[in-house]
Scaffold this active site. Structure first.
Site, PDB file in Angstrom:
ATOM      1  N   TYR A 282       0.826  -1.216   0.000  1.00 43.22           N
ATOM      2  CA  TYR A 282       0.000   0.000   0.000  1.00 43.22           C
ATOM      3  C   TYR A 282       0.859   1.264   0.000  1.00 43.22           C
ATOM      4  O   TYR A 282       0.362   2.343  -0.312  1.00 43.22           O
ATOM      5  CB  TYR A 282      -0.915   0.042   1.230  1.00 43.22           C
ATOM      6  CG  TYR A 282      -1.929  -1.050   1.355  1.00 43.22           C
ATOM      7  CD1 TYR A 282      -2.134  -1.994   0.346  1.00 43.22           C
ATOM      8  CD2 TYR A 282      -2.715  -1.150   2.501  1.00 43.22           C
ATOM      9  CE1 TYR A 282      -3.065  -2.999   0.486  1.00 43.22           C
ATOM     10  CE2 TYR A 282      -3.656  -2.147   2.646  1.00 43.22           C
ATOM     11  CZ  TYR A 282      -3.830  -3.081   1.643  1.00 43.22           C
ATOM     12  OH  TYR A 282      -4.764  -4.072   1.797  1.00 43.22           O
TER      13      TYR A 282
ATOM     14  N   LEU B 226     -17.785  -4.079   1.505  1.00 46.28           N
ATOM     15  CA  LEU B 226     -18.929  -3.356   0.935  1.00 46.28           C
ATOM     16  C   LEU B 226     -18.998  -3.564  -0.581  1.00 46.28           C
ATOM     17  O   LEU B 226     -19.781  -2.900  -1.264  1.00 46.28           O
ATOM     18  CB  LEU B 226     -18.819  -1.863   1.259  1.00 46.28           C
ATOM     19  CG  LEU B 226     -18.602  -1.544   2.745  1.00 46.28           C
ATOM     20  CD1 LEU B 226     -18.473  -0.042   2.960  1.00 46.28           C
ATOM     21  CD2 LEU B 226     -19.726  -2.127   3.599  1.00 46.28           C
TER      22      LEU B 226
ATOM     23  N   ASN C 178     -19.491   3.291   9.184  1.00 42.35           N
ATOM     24  CA  ASN C 178     -19.064   1.890   9.207  1.00 42.35           C
ATOM     25  C   ASN C 178     -18.973   1.365  10.639  1.00 42.35           C
ATOM     26  O   ASN C 178     -19.401   0.242  10.933  1.00 42.35           O
ATOM     27  CB  ASN C 178     -17.709   1.735   8.522  1.00 42.35           C
ATOM     28  CG  ASN C 178     -17.781   1.911   7.022  1.00 42.35           C
ATOM     29  OD1 ASN C 178     -18.846   1.835   6.416  1.00 42.35           O
ATOM     30  ND2 ASN C 178     -16.638   2.166   6.399  1.00 42.35           N
TER      31      ASN C 178
END
Length: 268
Positions: A42, A183, A234
């Site tokens: 990342y 999601l 969330n």
């Protein structure tokens, strides 16, 4: 359960604005998150680590997970130990609560990679060993090599990809199934039973999808988010209790969609 893990964590993957993970982590910890998930590939571990360090939340109260061994990094199994130590250096910590093998492809060779993870575990660099994107066959092979138990397996999971076989393996062997892309990159908002439950509870479809996951045994989730409203939305899924009928309706969804599906992925 073999280890304690907060069931909602902050996913930090992004293909832009890596520095923004600093603010996202600080915001999430302020909202109440105590689980942060990142990865070597990342390229934001430095910002994630600074976000934790600059938060008033104590480091010991944060479950910090990262990943290494990707199809591109490290370049050789000989460099796996260096990759693990590099994650710790960028995060600014002496150890992480969980370190995943990111993908069982590319440079991945089970024996040398997992043996190196075991050595890092024995040396106290990683408190728990995890794997990610493994097939059942990879999981069985890993159990034969590792002395330490597999603490978690992270893979894509949501109402459009329920992953019954992998969840069953997690229950049988008592480890966490950790959902990434929980999601479905927003696609859950178009699933009728999810939308119906959201309307019934005055909740967002994203809260419903996460609550559905949290209703499953041995399941945690690491949705990515940036702004405070999205992060808080969330996190509120922890308090949403769906009815048996609502859960059954989502379970009955037949449509399937995989968001992360590289040609080189082990299931292809």
């Amino acid at each position: 359960m073999a280890i304690e893990m907060p069931r909602i964590g902050l996913g930090t993957y992004t293909d832009d604005d890596q520095e923004g993970r600093y603010d996202a982590v600080k915001t999430a910890l302020d909202v109440g998150y105590r689980h942060v998930d990142t990865a070597q590939v990342y390229e934001n571990e430095e910002y994630v680590g600074r976000g934790i360090a600059d938060s008033p939340v104590e480091r010991d109260d944060v479950f910090l997970a990262t990943k290494t061994v990707h199809n591109t990094v490290p370049e050789s199994t000989d460099l796996v130990r260096d990759a693990i130590e590099g994650c710790l250096e960028r995060l600014g910590v002496d150890s992480v609560d969980l370190c995943y093998v990111h993908w069982p492809v590319g440079v991945y060779e089970a024996e040398p990679v997992l043996t190196t993870y075991q050595e890092a575990y024995d040396d106290g660099l990683i408190d728990n060993i995890g794997v990610s994107n493994f097939t059942p066959e990879h999981l069985e092979e890993a159990r034969e090599i590792l002395d330490a138990p597999i603490a978690a397996h992270q893979f894509e999971m949501h109402p459009l990809l329920p992953q019954e076989e992998l969840r069953a393996d997690a229950r049988e062997h008592d480890y966490w199934a950790v959902a990434y892309s929980p999601l479905a990159q927003g696609a859950v908002a178009d699933v009728d039973p999810v939308v119906d439950a959201a309307e019934a509870h005055d909740a967002s479809p994203y809260q419903v999808a996460l609550a559905w996951l949290l209703s499953k045994e041995n399941v945690a989730a690491v949705p990515r988010a940036t702004g405070r409203d999205h992060i808080a939305d969330n996190f509120a899924a922890r308090d949403l209790e769906l009815s048996d009928d609502e859960l059954a309706a989502i379970d009955a969804v037949e449509e399937r969609e995989r968001c992360i599906d590289f040609d080189w992925a082990p299931w292809n």
